[in-house]
Design a protein around this motif. Sequence first.
Motif, short mmCIF file in Angstrom:
data_model
loop_
_atom_site.label_atom_id
_atom_site.label_comp_id
_atom_site.label_asym_id
_atom_site.label_seq_id
_atom_site.Cartn_x
_atom_site.Cartn_y
_atom_site.Cartn_z
N VAL A 499 0.88 -1.37 0.01
CA VAL A 499 -0.07 0.08 -0.15
C VAL A 499 0.89 1.11 -0.11
O VAL A 499 1.61 1.66 1.08
N LEU A 500 0.67 1.80 -1.36
CA LEU A 500 1.85 3.12 -1.38
C LEU A 500 1.11 4.45 -0.92
O LEU A 500 0.03 4.85 -1.86
N LEU A 501 1.34 5.00 0.11
CA LEU A 501 0.76 6.32 0.53
C LEU A 501 1.72 7.51 -0.21
O LEU A 501 2.77 7.80 0.18
N GLN A 502 1.18 8.34 -1.29
CA GLN A 502 2.06 9.17 -1.84
C GLN A 502 1.52 10.72 -1.07
O GLN A 502 0.44 11.16 -1.21
N ASN A 503 2.36 11.14 -0.64
CA ASN A 503 2.22 12.50 0.07
C ASN A 503 3.60 13.34 -0.37
O ASN A 503 3.59 14.61 0.20
N HIS A 504 4.23 13.19 -1.37
CA HIS A 504 5.15 14.10 -1.91
C HIS A 504 6.28 14.65 -0.89
O HIS A 504 6.34 16.05 -0.91
N VAL A 541 8.16 12.40 -10.18
CA VAL A 541 8.46 10.80 -9.95
C VAL A 541 7.03 9.88 -9.91
O VAL A 541 6.23 10.39 -9.28
N ASP A 542 6.88 8.89 -11.02
CA ASP A 542 5.93 8.22 -11.20
C ASP A 542 6.04 6.91 -10.32
O ASP A 542 6.49 5.94 -10.97
N ILE A 543 5.71 6.85 -8.92
CA ILE A 543 6.07 5.48 -8.41
C ILE A 543 5.22 4.54 -8.82
O ILE A 543 5.66 3.49 -8.91
N TYR A 580 -2.10 2.35 -4.96
CA TYR A 580 -1.30 3.43 -4.92
C TYR A 580 -2.61 4.64 -4.79
O TYR A 580 -3.38 4.58 -5.06
N ILE A 581 -2.15 5.43 -3.81
CA ILE A 581 -3.15 6.56 -3.17
C ILE A 581 -2.37 7.47 -2.67
O ILE A 581 -1.62 7.49 -1.92
N GLU A 582 -2.83 8.74 -3.14
CA GLU A 582 -2.47 10.02 -2.86
C GLU A 582 -3.03 10.10 -1.35
O GLU A 582 -4.29 10.39 -1.19
#
Length: 626
Positions: A499-504, A541-543, A580-582
């Motif tokens: 579970v990838l949490l994208q918060n930059h 960057v596109d994880i 993947y979720i921001e």
Amino acid sequence: METVRLTVAQATIRFLVNQHVERDGVTQRFFAGAFGIFGHGNVAGIGQALLQNEIDPIPDGGSIPYVMPRNEQGMVHAATSYAKAKNRLQTMVCTSSIGPGALNMVTGAAVATTNRLPVLLLPSDQFATRIPDPVLQQVENSQTLDTSVNDAFRPVSVFFDRINRPEQLVPSLMQAMRALTDPADTGAVTIAMPQDVQAEAYDFPASAFAERVWHVRRTPPDVAALDRALTLIRAAKRPLVIAGGGVTYSDASEALRAFATATGVPVADTHAGKGAMNFDSPQSVGGVGSTGAASANHLAEDADLIIGIGTRYSDFTTASRSQFKNPTVQFLNINIKPFDAVKNGAEMMVADAREALTALANALADWHVSDEYAKKIAEERVAWAKVTDACYKTRHHPVPAQTEVFGALNDMMGDKDVLINAAGSMPGDLQALWRARTPDQYHVEYAFSAMGYEIPAAMGVKMALPESEVVAIVGDGTYQMLPMELATIVQERLKVIIVLLQNHGFASIGGLSAAVGSQRFGTRYRMGGGSHTGDGEFVPVDIAKNAESWGLTVLKVTTIDEFKDAFRSAQAAPRAMMIYIETSPDGPNPPSSSWWDVPVSQVSRIESTTSAYTAYEAAKREQRWY
């Protein structure tokens, strides 16, 4: 005397194959497999021995399966997580080439030792003969020729040795096994192996390779120590148990639950101890300390007796020695390791957690906390349950809060499924909010809190618990530090969910930076050329695409409802998946009920820093030594 001619590397593998461990009548092979990244230092030594073991298994022991990882630090994390999932009764071997490959394992060694988890490291070393000197990748020390980079392992290992002669091998391996299987002294064990010695043949005594069973002791409490503990508990009006990792590693969860139920004593937990007490027990009050729940922290503030069981009292657990505010508070520490038992000036009971809890429960059959205290415990539990529900069910816009993701996972994961995390702001939210039902379910490494731990740990845990759904929660910052074991996960056909949490950016350190007056400096992933504190253009960057390139199927979602649907799909899938979720780096997060000591600059020309120092001075007045 019967002998067998083997290289030092071949003898090492033959010895390791035949080592077993026993506890409570159950015997199993201690080394479940070997990770190895090969170079000129070990390809013809340990590498050749593992090859020979694979194609021609040892007649009297079988084989150690080999797994090919991508990064030396990552493979040690995987071995450590494997040992944690197996409650220290099984682990993995890790071998590397010399120089940079070896040094890459040092961080992993620190994680293992800090968490009291056994791993065996076999880094290659320079030539013992010193004829090729300096060898490729050798760091020379002008003060002595007797030092290599592997000496960096000494402070992060519970046992370290270097094999300069074949005759040294067997005694060293015996000491390695002693340390690895000692519940009071386990951690990373490092045996440095010069590359020429690895390939050297020697006539070893055949008896050295006979099957050996190492019996993991359960030390009962000393009678006098038990009496002293009972006196303290019976005199206490507001006792509080802090359950650490030692409860889980000792398989003492049932004993803890029985003790708490019989006596009414509330149980708070550390990261390593979460789940030892099921969250829905009337005595479970949640995480304690800097990132703990208010339910536990309020009780800790007033407690007149802290009963620490299997905890090493990190600064997060003690809130940098500000958590226990009762001026007459006393400590009773139950720990198999005297080093930890003595902390906070405690009354010591050096004993196995299960044996101690069983003895205490039997002796306290006629004792229970007061009705008044039981009411206070119940009130704190109800109040914090409302806070948890609010964090889990909030609907933050324009992107969800990470606590919403945690709430969805908490609802959807099974009792034997495993949640993995290690770094950033997530461990704090998880310790405060996660409702663990079993010791297996919560796997958060917060002793060394190594960024990059989560993905290799998912690999290790899945290898250890193949029937469990393994879910690693990873932030974009930690992902970019160590994603390469995704390739090993795919190669080994391991079904895990990332579970990838994208918060930059580094959300946790960003929040800490703001709190100490440093304005989130250097914590945001923004394009360069401008301010390092502003909200400029995101780094492109596109994880998600990066994860796909490792071989994963990636499901991109934007809402919690979509996340739940994606998680169900990932559960049903036969292979590794990423969701993947921001998420918002600003929360909402659980309200803080404690403190953590991070020194603030005493003088500054920046107003935010001077204001932060004023607050720091006030908070520091609550700190005390024990």
